[in-house]
Design an enzyme around this catalytic site. Sequence first.
Site, PDB file in Angstrom:
ATOM      1  N   SER A 137       0.860  -1.186   0.000  1.00  0.00           N
ATOM      2  CA  SER A 137       0.000   0.000   0.000  1.00  0.00           C
ATOM      3  C   SER A 137       0.893   1.232   0.000  1.00  0.00           C
ATOM      4  O   SER A 137       2.077   1.154   0.351  1.00  0.00           O
ATOM      5  CB  SER A 137      -0.860   0.000   1.271  1.00  0.00           C
ATOM      6  OG  SER A 137      -1.360   1.297   1.552  1.00  0.00           O
ATOM      7  N   TYR A 174      -3.129  -0.090  10.116  1.00  0.00           N
ATOM      8  CA  TYR A 174      -2.994  -0.466   8.695  1.00  0.00           C
ATOM      9  C   TYR A 174      -1.607  -0.086   8.178  1.00  0.00           C
ATOM     10  O   TYR A 174      -0.934  -0.890   7.522  1.00  0.00           O
ATOM     11  CB  TYR A 174      -4.076   0.251   7.902  1.00  0.00           C
ATOM     12  CG  TYR A 174      -4.159  -0.084   6.446  1.00  0.00           C
ATOM     13  CD1 TYR A 174      -3.605   0.770   5.481  1.00  0.00           C
ATOM     14  CD2 TYR A 174      -4.806  -1.223   6.007  1.00  0.00           C
ATOM     15  CE1 TYR A 174      -3.698   0.488   4.133  1.00  0.00           C
ATOM     16  CE2 TYR A 174      -4.913  -1.512   4.645  1.00  0.00           C
ATOM     17  CZ  TYR A 174      -4.358  -0.653   3.723  1.00  0.00           C
ATOM     18  OH  TYR A 174      -4.449  -0.945   2.382  1.00  0.00           O
TER      19      TYR A 174
HETATM   20  P1  NAP Z   1     -11.753  -5.321  -0.067  1.00  0.00           P
HETATM   21  O1  NAP Z   1     -12.625  -4.886  -1.184  1.00  0.00           O
HETATM   22  O2  NAP Z   1     -12.077  -4.966   1.337  1.00  0.00           O
HETATM   23  O3  NAP Z   1     -11.495  -6.935  -0.162  1.00  0.00           O
HETATM   24  C1  NAP Z   1     -10.699  -7.539   0.817  1.00  0.00           C
HETATM   25  C2  NAP Z   1     -10.867  -9.036   0.661  1.00  0.00           C
HETATM   26  O4  NAP Z   1     -10.101  -9.705   1.679  1.00  0.00           O
HETATM   27  C3  NAP Z   1     -12.324  -9.466   0.843  1.00  0.00           C
HETATM   28  O5  NAP Z   1     -12.633 -10.484  -0.088  1.00  0.00           O
HETATM   29  C4  NAP Z   1     -12.309 -10.021   2.266  1.00  0.00           C
HETATM   30  O6  NAP Z   1     -13.287 -10.993   2.486  1.00  0.00           O
HETATM   31  C5  NAP Z   1     -10.952 -10.670   2.298  1.00  0.00           C
HETATM   32  N1  NAP Z   1     -10.536 -10.967   3.672  1.00  0.00           N
HETATM   33  C6  NAP Z   1     -10.580 -10.139   4.745  1.00  0.00           C
HETATM   34  N2  NAP Z   1     -10.113 -10.780   5.827  1.00  0.00           N
HETATM   35  C7  NAP Z   1      -9.764 -12.038   5.436  1.00  0.00           C
HETATM   36  C8  NAP Z   1      -9.220 -13.182   6.101  1.00  0.00           C
HETATM   37  N3  NAP Z   1      -8.953 -13.170   7.415  1.00  0.00           N
HETATM   38  N4  NAP Z   1      -8.998 -14.306   5.380  1.00  0.00           N
HETATM   39  C9  NAP Z   1      -9.303 -14.346   4.053  1.00  0.00           C
HETATM   40  N5  NAP Z   1      -9.822 -13.299   3.356  1.00  0.00           N
HETATM   41  C10 NAP Z   1     -10.045 -12.161   4.057  1.00  0.00           C
HETATM   42  O7  NAP Z   1     -10.291  -4.751  -0.305  1.00  0.00           O
HETATM   43  P2  NAP Z   1      -9.579  -4.260  -1.636  1.00  0.00           P
HETATM   44  O8  NAP Z   1      -9.717  -2.803  -1.771  1.00  0.00           O
HETATM   45  O9  NAP Z   1      -9.921  -5.161  -2.771  1.00  0.00           O
HETATM   46  O10 NAP Z   1      -8.064  -4.503  -1.169  1.00  0.00           O
HETATM   47  C11 NAP Z   1      -7.426  -5.754  -1.379  1.00  0.00           C
HETATM   48  C12 NAP Z   1      -6.019  -5.590  -0.849  1.00  0.00           C
HETATM   49  O11 NAP Z   1      -5.428  -4.420  -1.428  1.00  0.00           O
HETATM   50  C13 NAP Z   1      -5.962  -5.367   0.661  1.00  0.00           C
HETATM   51  O12 NAP Z   1      -4.800  -5.993   1.172  1.00  0.00           O
HETATM   52  C14 NAP Z   1      -5.827  -3.846   0.784  1.00  0.00           C
HETATM   53  O13 NAP Z   1      -5.191  -3.485   2.001  1.00  0.00           O
HETATM   54  C15 NAP Z   1      -4.975  -3.554  -0.393  1.00  0.00           C
HETATM   55  N6  NAP Z   1      -5.022  -2.172  -0.886  1.00  0.00           N
HETATM   56  C16 NAP Z   1      -6.210  -1.607  -1.239  1.00  0.00           C
HETATM   57  C17 NAP Z   1      -6.186  -0.304  -1.766  1.00  0.00           C
HETATM   58  C18 NAP Z   1      -7.435   0.413  -2.177  1.00  0.00           C
HETATM   59  O14 NAP Z   1      -7.347   1.645  -2.400  1.00  0.00           O
HETATM   60  N7  NAP Z   1      -8.547  -0.251  -2.316  1.00  0.00           N
HETATM   61  C19 NAP Z   1      -4.981   0.365  -1.923  1.00  0.00           C
HETATM   62  C20 NAP Z   1      -3.795  -0.261  -1.509  1.00  0.00           C
HETATM   63  C21 NAP Z   1      -3.833  -1.534  -1.006  1.00  0.00           C
HETATM   64  P3  NAP Z   1     -14.638 -10.565   3.262  1.00  0.00           P
HETATM   65  O15 NAP Z   1     -15.462  -9.820   2.260  1.00  0.00           O
HETATM   66  O16 NAP Z   1     -15.224 -11.878   3.701  1.00  0.00           O
HETATM   67  O17 NAP Z   1     -14.232  -9.687   4.418  1.00  0.00           O
HETATM   68  C1  GCO Z   2      -7.056   5.148   3.480  1.00  0.00           C
HETATM   69  C2  GCO Z   2      -7.144   4.219   2.300  1.00  0.00           C
HETATM   70  C3  GCO Z   2      -5.759   3.753   1.885  1.00  0.00           C
HETATM   71  C4  GCO Z   2      -5.870   2.858   0.698  1.00  0.00           C
HETATM   72  C5  GCO Z   2      -4.560   2.339   0.273  1.00  0.00           C
HETATM   73  C6  GCO Z   2      -3.650   3.393  -0.227  1.00  0.00           C
HETATM   74  O1  GCO Z   2      -7.926   5.076   4.354  1.00  0.00           O
HETATM   75  O2  GCO Z   2      -6.101   5.934   3.486  1.00  0.00           O
HETATM   76  O3  GCO Z   2      -7.969   3.103   2.589  1.00  0.00           O
HETATM   77  O4  GCO Z   2      -5.154   3.106   2.955  1.00  0.00           O
HETATM   78  O5  GCO Z   2      -6.669   1.765   0.985  1.00  0.00           O
HETATM   79  O6  GCO Z   2      -3.960   1.505   1.208  1.00  0.00           O
HETATM   80  O7  GCO Z   2      -2.539   2.768  -0.851  1.00  0.00           O
END
Ligand code: NAP
Ligand code: GCO
Length: 263
Positions: A144, A157
């Site tokens: 992230s 986080y």
């Molecule tokens: P999301 O929409 O919240 O999806 C997260 C997924 O992880 C969901 O399918 C969730 O399942 C699953 N999960 C949560 N806890 C779990 C566990 N204990 N065991 C197995 N599965 C689990 O998140 P996303 O935005 O797609 O993000 C995916 C990854 O990218 C995360 O690591 C997040 O930190 C990272 N990320 C996101 C962003 C962003 O801007 N969206 C940016 C940087 C990094 P449930 O639905 O059952 O909870």
């Molecule tokens: C926040 C956001 C971010 C993004 C992502 C950025 O609350 O600042 O959720 O953390 O998810 O991780 O890279």
Amino acid sequence: MVNFSLQGKVALVTGASYGIGFAIASAYAEAGATIVFNDIKQELVEKGLAAYREAGIEAHGYVCDVTDEKQVAAFVKQVTQEVGHINILVNNAGIIKRIPMCEMTAAEFRQVIDIDLNGPFIMAKSVIPDMIEQGGGKIINVCSMMSELGRETVSAYAAAKGGLKMLTKNIASEYGEYNIQCNGIGPGYIATPQTAPLRERQADGSRHPFDQFIIAKTPAARWGEASDLAGPAVFLASEASDFVNGHILYVDGGILAYIGKQP
Ligand code: NAP
Ligand code: GCO
């Protein structure tokens, strides 16, 4: 000829019923991989299977909580028996809690660390021995911007994602000699359910202040889409990145490079 193909590979993407994990897994399927994913609820696994089928992908879905060592060991064993040796692991599953640090309980802090950092450790530890047996493998940890920067309310986080960056570098260091490449992919602000609260329209229909802030801070002047991660994720899973190890590839529209547009 540079090889970006994933033909014949088995890719396990954690937490990939939807969101970023689903987009990465879909791109891997397009590149020829067999897709395996897990979620913590059967209903979400079913939902994910239906979504993959709708995209023309016959995925393999399992219920598994990445923080539970016994569940993970059984999950990996079952996948290896039913689908095949795991060649690519994407540690995507993750949660966020947006709470001011001094209002956050230790239990809330621990829960984020458990899923976002301990989970990737447990998953990687469970697949590495067979990857060594098979002559190598690819591990991609979804980091992230908070692996590099902090902001209000995301202390747990940021600590987890900062730790995940260093776990990535350590796996690369410890297992590189077995032809295992471990890299991170660092999404910027991506439009998924996880960031929906930051993009909600205001009562008067105007953009959320945080939404406006991210637009001003991003040279691309837009939120990322999960599909923006597809190409970089395929690169990190393919032979094209066999000499890339311990690297965090940021896919953020340039936000980490930019001071931000003057208001
Ligand atoms: P999301 O929409 O919240 O999806 C997260 C997924 O992880 C969901 O399918 C969730 O399942 C699953 N999960 C949560 N806890 C779990 C566990 N204990 N065991 C197995 N599965 C689990 O998140 P996303 O935005 O797609 O993000 C995916 C990854 O990218 C995360 O690591 C997040 O930190 C990272 N990320 C996101 C962003 C962003 O801007 N969206 C940016 C940087 C990094 P449930 O639905 O059952 O909870
Ligand atoms: C926040 C956001 C971010 C993004 C992502 C950025 O609350 O600042 O959720 O953390 O998810 O991780 O890279």
